[in-house]
Design a protein around this motif. Structure first.
Motif, short mmCIF file in Angstrom:
data_model
loop_
_atom_site.label_atom_id
_atom_site.label_comp_id
_atom_site.label_asym_id
_atom_site.label_seq_id
_atom_site.Cartn_x
_atom_site.Cartn_y
_atom_site.Cartn_z
N LYS A 194 0.83 -1.21 0.00
CA LYS A 194 0.00 0.00 0.00
C LYS A 194 0.86 1.26 0.00
O LYS A 194 0.58 2.21 -0.72
CB LYS A 194 -0.92 0.02 1.23
N THR A 195 1.93 1.25 0.79
CA THR A 195 2.84 2.40 0.86
C THR A 195 3.51 2.64 -0.48
O THR A 195 3.60 3.79 -0.96
CB THR A 195 3.89 2.19 1.97
N ALA A 196 3.98 1.56 -1.11
CA ALA A 196 4.64 1.70 -2.41
C ALA A 196 3.67 2.23 -3.46
O ALA A 196 4.02 3.12 -4.25
CB ALA A 196 5.19 0.34 -2.85
N LEU A 197 2.44 1.72 -3.45
CA LEU A 197 1.45 2.18 -4.44
C LEU A 197 1.03 3.63 -4.16
O LEU A 197 0.78 4.40 -5.08
CB LEU A 197 0.24 1.26 -4.45
N LYS A 198 0.98 4.00 -2.88
CA LYS A 198 0.63 5.39 -2.54
C LYS A 198 1.71 6.34 -3.04
O LYS A 198 1.39 7.42 -3.53
CB LYS A 198 0.44 5.55 -1.03
N SER A 199 2.97 5.91 -2.96
CA SER A 199 4.05 6.79 -3.43
C SER A 199 3.98 6.98 -4.95
O SER A 199 4.37 8.00 -5.47
CB SER A 199 5.42 6.24 -3.02
N VAL A 200 3.44 5.98 -5.66
CA VAL A 200 3.30 6.08 -7.11
C VAL A 200 2.10 6.93 -7.50
O VAL A 200 2.18 7.75 -8.41
CB VAL A 200 3.16 4.66 -7.73
N THR A 201 0.96 6.73 -6.80
CA THR A 201 -0.28 7.39 -7.20
C THR A 201 -0.54 8.71 -6.48
O THR A 201 -1.29 9.55 -6.96
CB THR A 201 -1.50 6.49 -6.90
N GLY A 202 0.05 8.86 -5.29
CA GLY A 202 -0.24 10.04 -4.49
C GLY A 202 -1.58 9.93 -3.77
O GLY A 202 -2.05 10.88 -3.16
N LYS A 203 -2.23 8.77 -3.84
CA LYS A 203 -3.51 8.55 -3.19
C LYS A 203 -3.42 7.33 -2.29
O LYS A 203 -2.55 6.48 -2.48
CB LYS A 203 -4.61 8.25 -4.22
N ASP A 204 -4.33 7.25 -1.33
CA ASP A 204 -4.44 6.01 -0.58
C ASP A 204 -4.93 4.95 -1.55
O ASP A 204 -5.75 5.23 -2.42
CB ASP A 204 -5.45 6.15 0.57
N VAL A 205 -4.45 3.74 -1.40
CA VAL A 205 -4.80 2.67 -2.33
C VAL A 205 -5.48 1.54 -1.58
O VAL A 205 -4.93 0.99 -0.63
CB VAL A 205 -3.55 2.13 -3.06
N ALA A 206 -6.71 1.23 -2.01
CA ALA A 206 -7.42 0.07 -1.48
C ALA A 206 -7.01 -1.13 -2.32
O ALA A 206 -6.87 -1.02 -3.54
CB ALA A 206 -8.93 0.30 -1.56
N LEU A 207 -6.79 -2.27 -1.67
CA LEU A 207 -6.34 -3.45 -2.39
C LEU A 207 -7.44 -4.50 -2.48
O LEU A 207 -8.09 -4.81 -1.49
CB LEU A 207 -5.14 -4.09 -1.67
N ASN A 208 -7.66 -5.02 -3.68
CA ASN A 208 -8.49 -6.21 -3.88
C ASN A 208 -7.51 -7.34 -4.12
O ASN A 208 -6.92 -7.43 -5.19
CB ASN A 208 -9.40 -6.07 -5.12
N VAL A 209 -7.31 -8.17 -3.11
CA VAL A 209 -6.30 -9.22 -3.21
C VAL A 209 -6.96 -10.53 -3.61
O VAL A 209 -7.96 -10.95 -3.03
CB VAL A 209 -5.56 -9.40 -1.86
N LYS A 210 -6.39 -11.16 -4.64
CA LYS A 210 -6.88 -12.45 -5.11
C LYS A 210 -5.72 -13.45 -5.00
O LYS A 210 -4.59 -13.13 -5.36
CB LYS A 210 -7.33 -12.32 -6.56
N ILE A 211 -6.01 -14.61 -4.48
CA ILE A 211 -5.00 -15.66 -4.34
C ILE A 211 -5.09 -16.58 -5.57
O ILE A 211 -6.16 -17.09 -5.87
CB ILE A 211 -5.23 -16.51 -3.06
#
Length: 186
Positions: free
Chosen positions: A133-150
């Motif tokens: 989430k932190t890595a994706l936030k640094s890329v997008t500048g937004k909080d990122v919600a994750l839909n995780v699929k196994i």
């Protein structure tokens, strides 16, 4: 609002928009999202529940009684339970996963979040989820919600889809690349 976002169109988009607007007006967006997440997890964990939801063989009566029992068992009530019962009564329960996905998109847009679809070979620890989430936030500048699929088929690594961008660092893809390179060299 639904017309602006292509991920919330059609029947599922209309239902999700109606639910979102009601939840927003009742100031219960987070509670409804948590209930829908719980219901989706139950679907993922139960072949019988999935069959009940998807199969046209079950009549509206049977589906309604079964869903009411499942919701009561799970402690899902309020707006979420009423909504799922309406979906059942209107014979649209088969679309519940699409409705939940569309609802999540509306919530993310409302909160100024981005949503990423992440596929992993096995469940991630909370520490790894937070790092992602932190890595994706640094890329997008937004909080990122994750839909995780196994998906064990990817062997290892992960596949991240964020909007129109996709990063595939799965072991399966890397092995396939090596295989193709070896075919070309041989």
């Amino acid at each position: 609002m639904a017309a602006e976002d292509p991920s919330v169109s059609g029947v599922s988009g209309r239902y999700a928009t109606a639910l979102f607007e009601l939840a927003r007006d009742e100031k219960s967006v987070d509670a409804v999202k948590a209930d829908l997440d719980k219901f989706e997890a139950m679907l993922a964990g139960s072949a019988d529940l999935t069959r009940l939801v998807r199969s046209p063989i079950f009549g509206a009566d049977v589906q309604s009684k079964a869903i009411a029992a499942v919701l009561e068992d799970a402690g899902i009530g309020g707006i979420s339970a009423k909504f799922l019962k309406v979906l059942t009564a209107n014979r649209r329960l088969f679309a519940v996963r699409d409705v939940i996905r569309a609802f999540r998109a509306l919530v993310a847009k409302f909160k100024g979040e981005a949503t990423a679809d992440v596929t992993v070979a096995e469940p991630l620890s909370d520490k790894n989820l937070d790092a992602l989430k932190t890595a994706l936030k640094s890329v997008t500048g937004k909080d990122v919600a994750l839909n995780v699929k196994i998906d064990p088929a990817i062997i290892g690594g992960l596949v991240v889809k964020l909007g129109s961008r996709m990063v595939d660092s799965s072991l399966r893809t890397k092995l396939n690349s090596i295989k193709h390179a070896m075919k070309e060299a041989g």
